[in-house]
Design an enzyme around this catalytic site. Structure first.
Site, PDB file in Angstrom:
ATOM      1  N   HIS A  47      -3.944  18.699  16.768  1.00 25.15           N
ATOM      2  CA  HIS A  47      -4.296  20.024  17.301  1.00 25.15           C
ATOM      3  C   HIS A  47      -5.621  20.026  18.065  1.00 25.15           C
ATOM      4  O   HIS A  47      -5.644  20.323  19.264  1.00 25.15           O
ATOM      5  CB  HIS A  47      -4.275  21.059  16.168  1.00 25.15           C
ATOM      6  CG  HIS A  47      -4.892  22.372  16.527  1.00 25.15           C
ATOM      7  ND1 HIS A  47      -4.361  23.204  17.494  1.00 25.15           N
ATOM      8  CD2 HIS A  47      -6.009  22.988  16.061  1.00 25.15           C
ATOM      9  CE1 HIS A  47      -5.130  24.287  17.599  1.00 25.15           C
ATOM     10  NE2 HIS A  47      -6.139  24.178  16.742  1.00 25.15           N
ATOM     11  N   HIS A  71     -13.612  21.852  16.792  1.00 25.05           N
ATOM     12  CA  HIS A  71     -13.637  23.305  16.621  1.00 25.05           C
ATOM     13  C   HIS A  71     -13.165  23.803  15.263  1.00 25.05           C
ATOM     14  O   HIS A  71     -13.559  24.881  14.835  1.00 25.05           O
ATOM     15  CB  HIS A  71     -12.876  24.009  17.759  1.00 25.05           C
ATOM     16  CG  HIS A  71     -11.394  24.059  17.580  1.00 25.05           C
ATOM     17  ND1 HIS A  71     -10.554  23.085  18.060  1.00 25.05           N
ATOM     18  CD2 HIS A  71     -10.590  24.980  16.981  1.00 25.05           C
ATOM     19  CE1 HIS A  71      -9.306  23.403  17.766  1.00 25.05           C
ATOM     20  NE2 HIS A  71      -9.295  24.552  17.108  1.00 25.05           N
ATOM     21  N   ASP A  72     -12.324  23.032  14.537  1.00 25.80           N
ATOM     22  CA  ASP A  72     -11.855  23.507  13.237  1.00 25.80           C
ATOM     23  C   ASP A  72     -12.567  22.836  12.061  1.00 25.80           C
ATOM     24  O   ASP A  72     -12.197  23.063  10.903  1.00 25.80           O
ATOM     25  CB  ASP A  72     -10.339  23.285  13.107  1.00 25.80           C
ATOM     26  CG  ASP A  72      -9.548  24.396  13.795  1.00 25.80           C
ATOM     27  OD1 ASP A  72     -10.061  25.537  13.859  1.00 25.80           O
ATOM     28  OD2 ASP A  72      -8.427  24.128  14.286  1.00 25.80           O
ATOM     29  N   GLU A  75     -14.792  25.268   9.718  1.00 31.37           N
ATOM     30  CA  GLU A  75     -13.914  26.204   9.026  1.00 31.37           C
ATOM     31  C   GLU A  75     -13.077  25.518   7.937  1.00 31.37           C
ATOM     32  O   GLU A  75     -13.015  25.989   6.816  1.00 31.37           O
ATOM     33  CB  GLU A  75     -12.979  26.854  10.060  1.00 31.37           C
ATOM     34  CG  GLU A  75     -11.841  27.673   9.496  1.00 31.37           C
ATOM     35  CD  GLU A  75     -12.254  29.115   9.247  1.00 31.37           C
ATOM     36  OE1 GLU A  75     -13.046  29.620  10.068  1.00 31.37           O
ATOM     37  OE2 GLU A  75     -11.778  29.707   8.271  1.00 31.37           O
ATOM     38  N   ASP A  76     -12.446  24.400   8.293  1.00 35.29           N
ATOM     39  CA  ASP A  76     -11.407  23.845   7.422  1.00 35.29           C
ATOM     40  C   ASP A  76     -11.769  22.559   6.686  1.00 35.29           C
ATOM     41  O   ASP A  76     -10.946  22.027   5.949  1.00 35.29           O
ATOM     42  CB  ASP A  76     -10.133  23.547   8.255  1.00 35.29           C
ATOM     43  CG  ASP A  76      -9.554  24.795   8.896  1.00 35.29           C
ATOM     44  OD1 ASP A  76      -9.809  25.890   8.355  1.00 35.29           O
ATOM     45  OD2 ASP A  76      -8.862  24.683   9.918  1.00 35.29           O
ATOM     46  N   ASP A 138      -7.530  26.927  22.145  1.00 35.77           N
ATOM     47  CA  ASP A 138      -7.067  26.865  20.765  1.00 35.77           C
ATOM     48  C   ASP A 138      -5.850  27.779  20.603  1.00 35.77           C
ATOM     49  O   ASP A 138      -4.802  27.389  20.091  1.00 35.77           O
ATOM     50  CB  ASP A 138      -8.228  27.327  19.860  1.00 35.77           C
ATOM     51  CG  ASP A 138      -7.842  27.404  18.402  1.00 35.77           C
ATOM     52  OD1 ASP A 138      -7.125  26.506  17.933  1.00 35.77           O
ATOM     53  OD2 ASP A 138      -8.263  28.379  17.730  1.00 35.77           O
TER      54      ASP A 138
HETATM   55 MN    MN Z   1      -7.702  25.607  15.985  1.00 38.18          MN
END
Ligand code: MN
Length: 746
Positions: A47, A71-72, A75-76, A138
């Protein structure tokens, strides 16, 4: 899975890219996401990698691509902002954090909360618009893979994309992104409609395959013959935009004329105009479809020339003509400003991509929005305002009771009236906009409250057709005016016949026509009378049909006896004028000096009565004369028009007329000029620019002579009046590339 393709892609437009840094970012993201999987079952790293590739396609800078890979992670994964700052610098860290914050905003929620979230979104992206670009990429990849997530999530994400991200992409000038986002959302929000349309389109595509290639080939050949090194391609409208158009205009798929469009990319602005001239000379131009977004760019920086022609196989075809640079901006919008492709600008101090983007007008729009937001204190009101701005091709107005009426941009009060109800439209006599009395032709703006005033005595006016833009209003007006006009012709026919019967000392009665109907090609007496009123059927023919024993000679003689004399107020045309509420004086040609006191005042199209100034290119300010056209109305010519010679022997058709134009009338009139210009790069662009700056509107453009050194072109120009035209002509004569400008009256 690796990042080789990505690194290669970035190196093509950014040769000095730090490949190790890109590689490090990819490995960092891969390690952080570990064994995480996407809903599709793919490893999670696929992704961020695809998101980074989308941004590399937009030729965005290294930091943006790196931030996309990461970018993630905040967050993750266990990764932190501090780690990212340390490894990749604070710029990248700020981008990743910005995207992370955006991801937490749920934009489709309760009103107040939604407004607050939208506010945060705008603040985040206005500090660095690259945050928005990453977020958009995204979202795009998520939309591309939406089939793997569960239906309820699918629906929520699609709604949010359709409502917020797609219009935002459009507003940023990223047309392809908007199209693709809308396409995916439309698919999941209207699965059945999408499926049906897609199928129909693929059938049409099969059917038209040869045609498209033929047109494209012919375009290429013609361009090459004329010496242009142009790129030609075609595009097919996407299901969603087709659906939207069908919905707006209430038409069927078959009625859409621009499912296939052709794009011509040329070297210079000047060539754009030359190609238009060439196309309009080679094929017939479809009136009203010429749009010059080069001298009048759209708000989002879009520039191009649009025109429609009747193509090689009598098919209506849309052409978009632009330079490569315009094409880049049209496709990439705000992102097109991220990198300089032109080294001649190296003189100016080096700018960061953020600064470069800041200079585009799409970005300035965003800035203004944020400024407003920071000043205001009512988030809900702000959201309404902003979302209305996002839907820039629509206006939202309200009835006095507060119902929302959505209309295409450019719609006027009459469109509004018809949108509320056909009866309201048919009977409207005026409008109050935000409490003030305004003309029915007033173009509506977002948030206007519109009250329509009606009268039972009113009927739809043919002149409305010139300013309404919705299909519903247009077709209702047409239907109603056809009837009104027929009734008027009937009345005229009746009067002409009464007069003709009187000449042979008979009394006209409809029953007399009915009993001899078998001698007419018409199916009923009404049609016969209307035909007489239209001037299609001479009254003498009716007389000889009703009284076969009266010889033609008598009819003719009687007729001749009354001919030759001056027409009296009882005569047909005078009554015609009376029927339609006009007063005019029939004058012998010798008095070419109109008497203003007794002249027919001419203003716009007379309701129910066709006044045509386009045949003679008459402009307010011209001294004019009218020629009665039996069955049609009056044609207006400037007094010096060479076309008037034709009517020299028909004095009774001449009518004195004067202009009576309201100062607030926004009607434009068509004029025609012939311009001789030196064949020099940029000459056509200069001409178009001058006309645009002077508030004129080029309606059509045709190359008449194309010499080696000079070009002679005929330009149809919409202007307010003679003074306006004279100013434009003077301006054109002032251009060094222009050698001669003449007004043409034919
Ligand atoms: Mn994303």
């Amino acid at each position: 899975m690796n990042d080789t393709a990505l690194v290669d892609q970035v190196s093509t437009y950014s040769p000095n890219v730090n490949k190790e840094r890109l590689e490090l970012a990819f490995q960092f993201a891969k390690k952080s996401h570990g064994s995480q999987k996407r809903a599709s079952g793919e490893p999670y790293i696929s992704h961020p990698l695809e998101v980074a590739e989308i941004l590399a396609d937009l030729k965005l800078d290294e930091d943006t691509v790196i931030a996309a890979l990461l970018h993630d992670t905040i967050e993750d994964t266990p990764a932190t902002r501090e780690e990212i700052d340390k490894l990749f610098g604070e710029d990248v860290g700020a981008l990743v954090e910005g995207v992370t914050k955006l991801g937490k905003l749920n934009l489709i929620t309760k009103k107040a909360e939604q407004a607050e979230n939208f506010r945060k979104l705008l603040i985040a992206i206005s500090s660095d618009v690259r945050v928005l670009l990453i977020k958009m990429a995204d979202r795009l990849h998520n939309m591309r893979t939406l089939e793997y997530v569960k239906p309820s999530t699918r629906k929520r994400i699609s709604e949010e994309t359709m409502d917020i991200y797609a219009p935002l992409a459009g507003r940023m000038g990223m047309q392809w992104l908007r199209d693709e986002l809308e396409e995916h959302s439309y698919r999941w929000l209207n699965e059945e409609a999408y499926f049906t349309l897609t199928q129909k389109l693929s059938e049409m595509r099969k059917k038209n395959k040869g045609l498209i290639q033929e047109i494209e080939e012919e375009l290429r050949t013609k361009l090459k013959e004329s010496g242009y090194n142009a790129e030609v391609s075609h595009r097919e409208k996407r299901p969603y935009s087709i659906w939207r158009k069908m919905d707006h205009k209430q038409i069927s798929l078959e009625q859409l004329s621009d499912i296939y469009g052709f794009r011509v990319i040329v070297k210079s602005v000047d060539e754009c105009y030359r190609v238009v001239g060439m196309a309009h000379t080679t094929w017939r131009a479809v009136p009203g479809r010429f749009k010059d977004y080069i001298s009048n760019p759209k708000q989002n920086d879009y520039r191009s020339i649009h025109t429609s022609i009747v193509g090689p196989r009598y098919q209506r075809v849309e052409l978009q003509i632009r330079t490569r640079e315009m094409h880049r901006v049209a496709e990439y919008g705000i992102a097109a400003h991220a990198l300089y492709k032109d080294d001649s600008l190296a003189q100016t101090p080096p700018l960061t991509s953020q600064n470069k983007m800041a200079s585009s007008s799409a970005y300035q729009w965003l800035r203004r929005l944020v400024d407003q937001l920071l000043e205001g204190d009512n988030p809900e009101e702000f959201l309404e305002h902003t979302r209305l701005e996002l839907f820039h091709d629509q206006v939202f107005c309200f009835t006095p009771r507060g119902s929302l009426i959505a209309l295409p941009r450019g719609a006027c009060a009459v469109d509004f009236a018809y949108a509320v109800h056909t009866d309201i439209g048919n009977k409207c006599v005026g409008s109050k906009i935000n409490g003030r009395n305004m003309p029915l032709r007033t173009i509506l703006r977002n948030g206007d409250e519109v009250q329509i005033l009606t009268s039972d005595a009113q009927t739809p006016q043919p002149s409305w057709e010139r300013f309404v833009i919705t299909g519903k209003a247009r077709s209702s007006i047409r239907r109603a005016t056809k009837e009104t006009r027929r009734n008027q012709y009937y009345e005229i026919g009746e009067m002409v016949l009464a007069r003709a019967f009187q000449r042979i000392e008979k009394v006209f009665e409809v029953s007399k026509i009915e009993s001899s109907l078998h001698r007419f090609p018409h199916t009923n007496a009404n049609d016969v009378i209307v035909a007489v009123g239209r001037g299609e059927l001479p009254s003498s023919d009716v007389l000889s049909a009703v009284y076969p024993d009266i010889t033609q000679e008598v009819v003719q003689r009687r007729h001749a006896a009354t001919e030759g004399t001056k027409l009296t107020p009882e005569d047909g045309w005078f009554n015609f004028a009376k029927v339609v509420g006009l007063k005019f004086r029939l004058t012998p040609k010798s008095s070419k000096n109109p008497d203003p006191l007794q002249s027919l005042p001419i203003r716009g199209h007379r309701d129910g009565f066709a006044v045509d100034y386009t045949v003679g290119h008459a402009l307010p300010g011209d001294r004019i004369v009218g020629i009665v056209m039996p069955g049609e109305g009056i044609n207006i010519y400037p007094i010096q028009s060479p076309l008037l010679e034709e009517f020299d022997d028909e004095l009774d058709r001449w009518v004195d007329v004067t202009w009576d134009i309201d100062e607030n009338d926004q009607t434009r009139f068509m004029s025609r000029i012939m311009v001789s210009a030196v064949n020099e790069p940029g000459c056509l662009a200069q001409i178009a620019q001058l006309v645009g700056d002077a508030n004129g509107n080029i309606h059509n453009l045709k190359m008449i002579v194309k010499g080696v050194d000079y070009t002679e072109m005929q330009i149809d120009l919409e202007v307010w009046d003679l003074k306006h035209l004279t100013e434009i002509i003077a301006g054109l004569k002032g251009l060094s590339v222009v050698s001669k400008v003449d007004r043409i009256l034919t």
